[in-house]
Design a protein around this motif. Structure first.
Motif, PDB file in Angstrom:
ATOM      1  N   ARG A   1       6.753   3.830  -1.153  1.00 54.58           N
ATOM      2  CA  ARG A   1       6.846   2.391  -1.443  1.00 54.58           C
ATOM      3  C   ARG A   1       7.092   2.148  -2.933  1.00 54.58           C
ATOM      4  O   ARG A   1       7.831   1.225  -3.312  1.00 54.58           O
ATOM      5  CB  ARG A   1       5.585   1.675  -0.981  1.00 54.58           C
ATOM      6  CG  ARG A   1       5.371   1.722   0.535  1.00 54.58           C
ATOM      7  CD  ARG A   1       4.219   0.809   0.933  1.00 54.58           C
ATOM      8  NE  ARG A   1       3.877   0.956   2.336  1.00 54.58           N
ATOM      9  CZ  ARG A   1       4.497   0.345   3.336  1.00 54.58           C
ATOM     10  NH1 ARG A   1       5.517  -0.461   3.055  1.00 54.58           N
ATOM     11  NH2 ARG A   1       4.121   0.533   4.584  1.00 54.58           N
TER      12      ARG A   1
ATOM     13  N   VAL B   1      14.826   8.765   2.325  1.00 55.43           N
ATOM     14  CA  VAL B   1      14.129   7.590   2.837  1.00 55.43           C
ATOM     15  C   VAL B   1      15.118   6.771   3.652  1.00 55.43           C
ATOM     16  O   VAL B   1      16.211   6.457   3.182  1.00 55.43           O
ATOM     17  CB  VAL B   1      13.542   6.733   1.694  1.00 55.43           C
ATOM     18  CG1 VAL B   1      12.809   5.518   2.261  1.00 55.43           C
ATOM     19  CG2 VAL B   1      12.599   7.562   0.822  1.00 55.43           C
TER      20      VAL B   1
ATOM     21  N   MET C   1       5.509   1.141   8.183  1.00 55.49           N
ATOM     22  CA  MET C   1       5.952   2.498   8.476  1.00 55.49           C
ATOM     23  C   MET C   1       6.090   2.643   9.992  1.00 55.49           C
ATOM     24  O   MET C   1       5.235   2.173  10.749  1.00 55.49           O
ATOM     25  CB  MET C   1       4.951   3.518   7.948  1.00 55.49           C
ATOM     26  CG  MET C   1       4.679   3.429   6.448  1.00 55.49           C
ATOM     27  SD  MET C   1       6.137   3.795   5.427  1.00 55.49           S
ATOM     28  CE  MET C   1       6.424   5.518   5.844  1.00 55.49           C
TER      29      MET C   1
ATOM     30  N   ILE D   1      10.062   1.414   7.871  1.00 57.24           N
ATOM     31  CA  ILE D   1      10.384   2.579   7.048  1.00 57.24           C
ATOM     32  C   ILE D   1      10.074   3.842   7.840  1.00 57.24           C
ATOM     33  O   ILE D   1       8.945   4.041   8.288  1.00 57.24           O
ATOM     34  CB  ILE D   1       9.573   2.563   5.736  1.00 57.24           C
ATOM     35  CG1 ILE D   1       9.781   1.252   4.974  1.00 57.24           C
ATOM     36  CG2 ILE D   1       9.938   3.756   4.864  1.00 57.24           C
ATOM     37  CD1 ILE D   1       8.850   1.079   3.785  1.00 57.24           C
ATOM     38  N   ARG D   2      11.076   4.688   8.021  1.00 61.45           N
ATOM     39  CA  ARG D   2      10.842   5.951   8.706  1.00 61.45           C
ATOM     40  C   ARG D   2      10.016   6.878   7.806  1.00 61.45           C
ATOM     41  O   ARG D   2      10.036   6.745   6.581  1.00 61.45           O
ATOM     42  CB  ARG D   2      12.163   6.638   9.049  1.00 61.45           C
ATOM     43  CG  ARG D   2      13.107   5.818   9.910  1.00 61.45           C
ATOM     44  CD  ARG D   2      14.360   6.611  10.227  1.00 61.45           C
ATOM     45  NE  ARG D   2      15.415   5.784  10.788  1.00 61.45           N
ATOM     46  CZ  ARG D   2      16.604   6.225  11.161  1.00 61.45           C
ATOM     47  NH1 ARG D   2      16.898   7.528  11.017  1.00 61.45           N
ATOM     48  NH2 ARG D   2      17.511   5.401  11.651  1.00 61.45           N
ATOM     49  N   PRO D   3       9.294   7.823   8.376  1.00 57.07           N
ATOM     50  CA  PRO D   3       8.566   8.777   7.534  1.00 57.07           C
ATOM     51  C   PRO D   3       9.531   9.488   6.580  1.00 57.07           C
ATOM     52  O   PRO D   3      10.568  10.003   7.010  1.00 57.07           O
ATOM     53  CB  PRO D   3       7.970   9.759   8.549  1.00 57.07           C
ATOM     54  CG  PRO D   3       7.913   8.997   9.827  1.00 57.07           C
ATOM     55  CD  PRO D   3       9.090   8.079   9.814  1.00 57.07           C
TER      56      PRO D   3
ATOM     57  N   VAL E   1      15.391   3.202   6.128  1.00 56.64           N
ATOM     58  CA  VAL E   1      14.738   1.954   6.528  1.00 56.64           C
ATOM     59  C   VAL E   1      15.606   1.282   7.590  1.00 56.64           C
ATOM     60  O   VAL E   1      16.805   1.090   7.379  1.00 56.64           O
ATOM     61  CB  VAL E   1      14.544   1.005   5.331  1.00 56.64           C
ATOM     62  CG1 VAL E   1      13.754  -0.232   5.759  1.00 56.64           C
ATOM     63  CG2 VAL E   1      13.830   1.712   4.179  1.00 56.64           C
TER      64      VAL E   1
ATOM     65  N   LYS F   1       7.134   5.387  13.289  1.00 60.39           N
ATOM     66  CA  LYS F   1       7.251   6.801  13.651  1.00 60.39           C
ATOM     67  C   LYS F   1       8.239   7.049  14.775  1.00 60.39           C
ATOM     68  O   LYS F   1       8.506   8.208  15.119  1.00 60.39           O
ATOM     69  CB  LYS F   1       5.873   7.352  14.044  1.00 60.39           C
ATOM     70  CG  LYS F   1       4.882   7.377  12.882  1.00 60.39           C
ATOM     71  CD  LYS F   1       3.571   8.012  13.298  1.00 60.39           C
ATOM     72  CE  LYS F   1       2.592   8.075  12.137  1.00 60.39           C
ATOM     73  NZ  LYS F   1       1.303   8.701  12.530  1.00 60.39           N
TER      74      LYS F   1
END
Length: 236
Positions: A91, A135, A108, A117-119, A137, A110
């Motif tokens: 973040r 990252v 977040m 937001i993906r891991p 999103v 999974k």
């Protein structure tokens, strides 16, 4: 990934046997004391977010790409600690990136199905032995944005910025393969390679199934703009 011996459909077994026997009788072309050359196994696509990945097409060939000015570091982010990107807060990275700070407070997620937001994924794309952070999103419109962060002397540089619909991201050796469905059907596959400064586009291939418009190969990434560009080939 081990090479396999396959019998091609329609090839008579007798002809195959003759070919094998001829190969055995012809010799290897090496002297008695010469070792056989090593076999190089080609890398295969490895999905980074497997839940977002469909069936993977064959990797496209490499095409030349133009160079751009080097990416600017995230000045609002202080120097990283000893742990580097592996210990960085995703973040905080997004908040320091002017193009993505509005997405930093997304939840977040999974698995696919809702925005967020993906891991983050850590993988070495530059070959220097240190991992970069990837990252991705997903937003409400069904589009996704992908950024690759690279550390240099404690500063973080976004070395790839791209976006598209339902992005599926894979590694191909140290290259990155980004796949996205085309608006007119089929799929677009963009391959990125570290050029010493950034992840540059080496190929941009659109493929269609039977009854489609055929298959085209185009060089992508003609220059990304802040926001969410329309093609997986866009660069920062």
């Amino acid at each position: 990934m081990n090479p396999r011996f396959r019998i091609l459909p329609g090839v008579p077994l007798a002809a195959l046997a003759v070919a094998v026997l001829s190969a055995c009788g012809a010799g290897s072309g090496l002297g008695d004391s010469e070792p056989a050359p090593p076999v190089s196994v080609q890398p295969r696509p490895e999905p980074l977010w497997s839940a977002w990945s469909g069936s993977s097409p064959s990797a496209p060939g490499e095409d030349p790409t133009s160079r751009q000015p080097p990416p600017e570091p995230l000045d609002e982010l202080g120097p990283l600690g000893p742990g580097g990107l592996a210990k960085a807060d995703v973040r905080e990275l997004l908040r320091a990136d002017t193009r993505l700070r509005t997405l930093a407070d997304r939840p977040m997620v999974k698995k696919p199905g809702r925005p967020g937001i993906r891991p983050p994924v850590l993988t070495d794309l530059t070959g220097d032995g240190r991992p970069e952070m990837l990252v991705a999103v997903d937003v409400e419109s069904g589009r996704s944005v992908l950024v690759v962060y690279y550390e240099k002397r404690g500063k973080v540089h976004p070395v790839l910025f791209t976006a598209g619909r339902r992005l599926a991201v894979e590694t191909l050796g140290t290259d990155l393969l980004v796949r996205s469905p085309c608006a007119e059907g089929g799929e677009q596959a963009v391959r990125f390679h570290w050029d010493g400064t950034r992840m540059s586009t080496v190929s941009d291939v659109k493929s269609y199934g039977k009854g489609g418009k055929g298959s085209t190969g185009e060089e992508g990434g003609s220059g990304g703009r802040p926001g969410l560009p329309g093609s997986p080939g866009a660069r920062p």
